[in-house]
Scaffold this motif. Structure first.
Motif, short mmCIF file in Angstrom:
data_model
loop_
_atom_site.label_atom_id
_atom_site.label_comp_id
_atom_site.label_asym_id
_atom_site.label_seq_id
_atom_site.Cartn_x
_atom_site.Cartn_y
_atom_site.Cartn_z
N ASP A 32 -9.09 43.19 -82.25
CA ASP A 32 -10.49 43.36 -81.88
C ASP A 32 -10.85 42.75 -80.53
O ASP A 32 -12.00 42.81 -80.13
N GLN A 33 -9.91 42.19 -79.80
CA GLN A 33 -10.21 41.58 -78.52
C GLN A 33 -9.96 42.53 -77.35
O GLN A 33 -9.48 42.14 -76.29
N VAL A 34 -10.32 43.77 -77.53
CA VAL A 34 -10.16 44.79 -76.49
C VAL A 34 -11.38 44.74 -75.58
O VAL A 34 -12.51 44.78 -76.05
N VAL A 35 -11.15 44.65 -74.27
CA VAL A 35 -12.24 44.55 -73.31
C VAL A 35 -12.64 45.94 -72.81
O VAL A 35 -13.82 46.28 -72.78
N ASP A 36 -11.65 46.75 -72.44
CA ASP A 36 -11.94 48.02 -71.79
C ASP A 36 -10.88 49.04 -72.15
O ASP A 36 -9.69 48.70 -72.24
N ILE A 37 -11.29 50.29 -72.37
CA ILE A 37 -10.35 51.38 -72.67
C ILE A 37 -10.68 52.55 -71.75
O ILE A 37 -11.82 53.01 -71.69
N ASN A 38 -9.66 53.05 -71.05
CA ASN A 38 -9.79 54.24 -70.21
C ASN A 38 -8.82 55.30 -70.73
O ASN A 38 -7.62 55.06 -70.79
N VAL A 39 -9.37 56.46 -71.08
CA VAL A 39 -8.56 57.57 -71.58
C VAL A 39 -8.66 58.71 -70.57
O VAL A 39 -9.75 59.08 -70.15
#
Length: 112
Positions: A32-39
């Motif tokens: 759950d410590q995801v800051v940013d996601i780029n797809v």
């Protein structure tokens, strides 16, 4: 968590966007410590007959960027395989972070 879904030579439809979101829930459930996601979803034309669907994802977690790419003839299959690879890498990163902590010196001296 910031999420960006973009397409290159491809229009990102609401159905495709929803499919990516449901697949990414599995990754965020494990870590759950995801800051940013780029797809990035793209279609590359190698030849006129042969078209390749590619999916790339970059996940920024604390202290590290995780990059995964996958290609297939079908975009949905490429997304499935991409999320499987990403899930393995995120679980491996989580294990490294959790295994980093060692027993304290206080506990070691008390047991001796």
């Amino acid at each position: 968590m910031n999420l960006t879904i973009s397409g290159h030579h491809l229009e990102v439809t609401p159905a495709l966007r929803e499919y990516v979101l449901t697949k990414l829930d599995r990754v965020t459930r494990h870590f759950d410590q995801v800051v940013d996601i780029n797809v990035l979803l793209k279609v590359e034309k190698i030849r006129e007959k042969e078209r390749r669907q590619m999916a790339e994802i970059t996940v920024h977690v604390k202290g590290r960027d995780i990059f995964v790419e996958q290609s297939d003839e079908d975009m949905y299959a490429a997304i499935d395989q991409l999320v499987d690879k990403l899930d393995r890498q995120v679980c491996r990163h989580k294990d490294k972070v959790q295994d980093h902590h060692h027993a304290s010196a206080k506990r070691l001296s008390a047991s001796v």
